[in-house]
Each structure stands twice: as structure tokens, then as C-alpha cells.
Write a protein that holds these residues in place. Structure first.
Motif: not given
Length: 462
Positions: A42-50, A207-213
Motif C-alpha cells: 500500500a505504501h509503494a502504491k501511494m508513493l507512485a500515486h503521488v 514528502f507530499p504523501i497521501d495518508r488517506h489513499y
């Protein structure tokens, strides 16, 4: 000296081998590996998403993590003490599989929020499994109760004969205890289901992460709103251990009764060979090992709750290494509760048999119908306290004469009080004593049958 691979170049030498062993948690936190892999994906997918990493890099990381999952399930991935913990073991193996892109996985993440995420994923899953075990045990209790609505058993207060009960009513008391456990765990699961992922070490990240994602990918209902709280909170673990302790209290109380019932002095149940053991020296013995072990294992769950309370009481914010000690307490408590629920369920379903003739005899050999004589007189207008004292007097007389209330003649009864008539004998039969207690929640047969319907409706409505 062991080769140092975990820390930055801030350190000039490796840990002493004994300290490395003392510091490591891989021997027990490997239990989190499936949850660590799921959280990392999930973290890897979020990193790619943002856009922190490229979509291609994100896909590489996901494929590599799934390969580790496959290797672990096949027994091909068995990290040793040099990995220190499950998180580093996964990251190191991932880098071996996908190369330098594996080193990007830990971007915008600390082991502090990582372990918090893993633990919550683990406990959320385990709570669901324990609730399933509770339902299975409740269903067995329901079926047993259904078959014994009109089977009578002595009821006790202070472990002294009090009033007869429907055996089903007695069993349904444990159904209600487990129902509270089931509901309580569901409430705790809601508080477990909050994501700390993205809280970082303690202060969040640049970093501009998206925690909710990432939380959504992991089916978390919400995220921690304070990063300090997110990495240091173990309230959810303490709540779980408290609920686990209550489950064990209920199982231990039931176990104690089964142990008593199986004794020669009570002889209310017979233990079947599939759920009893013998003695190494006394060939006649049949021992109630299952309920004894459940009763004994209760203390270890209590101990884990106390240990975690003591662990947390003096910790300053935020993360401290002390928190490594929460894992074994949780893991062992989960295993213990699940194992005890399974064992008790099997014991109730196929390991014991109620001796109905002995139970019928038991409810006919005491003065547990004395209150019904007082109620009988009160219904005829005699003040209850006066009736209570009159019955106490006649019980004393019976004891001196070696009689029971049912042995008194009508003349004896009418000497006690002229309002007593022939129907006193019906009123004090054990079956009538039980049937008459038809108040809501009572042991009367009508109430018990309704309680059975209500109980089944709870399970069906789940």
C-alpha cells in the motif's frame, strides 16, 4: 563482531554480538510478515500515486513484495538474527530482488509508523478470527441449551444449594457473557482500525504523501490526526488485552463449573474419552484436563495485560524501544484465547454428557424449594417476611427429623399455617418451582424458550 547493515554511516562499528541478539525481534515479529508486506505494498502504491516514485518503480516494488510473500509461504524466506526485525528483513530481500529501486520503499516512512501499521493490521485480522471462534462456541451452547430446556440442575449461591434451574438457562448465561465479548471486540476493532502510516518517526514527513489513499488501500476507516500519537499509541492493544482477559474470565468460570460437575461429589456430567486424560499411577482416574488448562492459561493473559499497562505508564512521547515488548504479549494472548475457545467448544460439543438422572435426583434432595413455600404463603396474603420466618422454622424442624419439605403431611403444613392446602405439594415440585419463575429473564421454561429464540436471532442478524 557482526557485520552492521541496518544503520547509517553515523556508526563506526557494529553492535556487540550479545547486544545484537538482545536488540533483535526477528524471532517473534516474523509473525507480522504478511501484514508488513501488505502495508508495504500500500505504501509503494501511494508513493507512485503521488509521484514520489514512478509508476514503473511502484510496480517493481509491488511485484518484489509479492514474490517475498510467495517465498515466505513456501518456506524459502527464513531471515535470521542478522536481519534484526521483520521490516529490515523484507527491505533487504526486496533490494536483492529488484535492485536499488528496493531502497526507495522506505521513502516517507519510519519503522515507527511501519510497525504500528503492521500491528494494527494483525490485530484487526485476529479480532475477526476470535469473534468467529466466539460465535462457534455460542452456537454450541445454544444447541446444548435447546436440548435441555426442561432438564433441571441445582442453582447455587455461595456454592450452597439455592434454587433449581433449567439447565438451558444456566448454559445461556455463558452465551450472554460471550455475546458481550463479541460486541466488545467489535467496538475495539473500530479503534484498532485507524492508520498511523505516514506519521513517520514522530513528526510526519516533508514528502507530499497521501495518508488517506494508503489508508483506503488497507481498509482503514480513518488515520491518526496527530503524528506523535500515531506512533506511540498502544491503547488499542491494551483494550484488546483487557477484552481478551474478560473472555478468559468467562471461559475460566465455565471451566471451573465443568470441573466441579465432573467430580464424583457432583457427578452432574461424564467426560468422554476424547476430551479427558488418565493418571500415570491411578488407573481409575479420568481427569478434566481441558477445563483445567483453560483455567490455568487465564493467568498468562492477565499477566500480559498487566505487563503492557506497566510498560506504557511511564513512556514519554514518542516511540521508545520498550514498545517492542508489546508484540509477544499480543501474539501469545491471541494464540491463548483462540486455543482456549477452540478447546472449550470441542469439549461442549462432543466431550461431555449431562447425567440427567443424577441431575433430577439432585434437585429432589434439598431445600431449594423453600422460597416457593414462602412465595405460596405470600400469594395467600401472608406478609413475605412473616412467611420467610415460618418456612425457616419448618426447615429447621425437617432437618432435625431427617425429612425434606415434600415428606411433610398436610397436617404438618397446616400446623405451620392454616392457609396451606393440598396444592402445596405441586407448588414445591422442582419442575413447578422452575416453571413458576416466569419473570422476564428468569429460568421459567417459557422465558428460556424465548431467550433461545432471541439468542439465535442475534447470531442470524450478524
Amino acid at each position: 563482531m557482526t557485520k552492521q547493515t541496518t544503520w547509517s554511516q553515523r556508526f563506526e562499528s557494529a553492535l556487540h554480538p550479545a547486544i545484537a541478539r538482545f536488540n533483535a525481534s526477528i524471532n517473534f515479529d516474523i509473525e507480522l510478515i504478511e501484514y508488513d508486506l501488505t502495508g508495504s505494498i500500500a505504501h509503494a502504491k501511494m508513493l507512485a500515486h503521488v509521484g514520489i516514485i514512478s509508476p514503473e518503480e511502484g510496480e517493481q516494488l509491488v511485484v518484489g513484495l509479492e514474490q517475498i510473500r510467495s517465498e515466505y509461504r513456501q518456506g524459502k524466506f527464513t531471515p535470521g538474527i542478522d536481519a534484526e526485525d521483520v521490516h529490515f528483513a523484507v527491505e533487504r530481500r526486496l533490494t536483492e530482488i529488484v535492485g536499488d529501486v528496493g531502497k526507495k520503499l522506505h521513502t516517507a516512512r519510519s519503522r515507527n509508523d511501519q510497525v504500528g501499521t503492521d500491528t494494527r493490521l494483525y490485530l484487526r485480522d485476529q479480532i475477526s478470527q476470535i469473534r468467529t471462534h466466539l460465535r462457534e462456541c455460542q452456537l454450541v451452547l445454544l444447541n446444548l441449551a435447546q436440548d435441555n430446556v426442561e432438564t433441571l440442575i441445582p442453582g447455587y449461591t455461595h456454592l450452597q444449594r439455592a434454587q433449581p434451574l433449567s439447565l438451558a438457562h444456566h448454559l445461556l448465561a455463558y452465551f450472554e457473557m460471550l455475546e458481550r465479548d463479541w460486541v466488545r471486540l467489535g467496538q475495539i476493532q473500530e479503534r484498532v482500525n485507524i492508520s498511523p502510516l505516514g506519521c513517520g518517526a514522530l513528526a510526519g514527513t516533508t514528502f507530499p504523501i497521501d495518508r488517506h489513499y494508503s489508508a483506503n488501500l488497507l481498509d482503514f476507516a480513518s488515520v491518526y490526526s496527530n503524528s506523535l500519537d500515531g506512533v506511540s499509541d498502544r491503547d488499542f492493544a491494551i483494550e484488546f488485552l483487557s477484552a481478551a482477559s474478560l473472555i478468559m474470565v468467562h471461559l475460566s468460570r465455565l471451566s471451573e463449573e465443568i470441573i466441579l460437575w465432573a467430580s464424583q461429589e457432583f457427578s452432574f456430567v461424564t467426560l468422554k474419552d476424547s476430551c479427558a486424560t488418565g493418571s500415570s499411577i491411578m488407573p481409575q482416574k479420568k481427569n478434566p484436563d481441558v477445563p483445567e488448562l483453560v483455567r490455568g492459561k487465564t493467568g498468562r493473559v492477565f499477566g500480559h495485560l498487566q505487563a503492557l499497562l506497566v510498560l506504557m505508564k511511564g513512556l514519554p512521547l514518542a516511540y521508545n524501544k520498550d514498545l517492542q515488548e508489546d508484540k509477544e504479549a499480543l501474539f501469545d494472548s491471541v494464540r491463548t484465547v483462540k486455543g482456549c475457545l477452540e478447546a472449550i467448544t470441542i469439549l461442549l460439543r462432543e466431550g461431555l454428557e449431562f447425567r440427567t438422572q443424577r441431575l433430577a435426583q439432585a434437585v429432589n434432595e434439598d431445600f431449594s424449594n423453600a422460597t416457593d413455600v414462602a412465595d405460596y404463603l405470600a400469594a395467600k396474603g401472608v406478609p413475605f417476611r412473616e412467611a420467610y420466618n415460618l418456612v425457616g422454622k419448618i426447615v429447621r424442624t425437617c432437618l432435625m427429623a431427617g425429612k425434606l419439605l415434600k415428606d411433610l403431611t398436610l397436617q404438618d403444613w397446616q400446623e405451620l399455617h392454616p392457609a396451606i392446602e393440598e396444592d402445596i405439594y405441586q407448588a414445591i415440585t422442582p419442575t413447578q418451582v422452575v416453571a413458576a419463575r416466569n419473570s422476564y429473564g428468569g429460568t421459567g421454561f417459557e422465558q428460556v424458550r424465548q431467550a433461545l429464540e432471541n439468542a439465535r436471532a442475534k447470531i442470524i442478524a450478524e
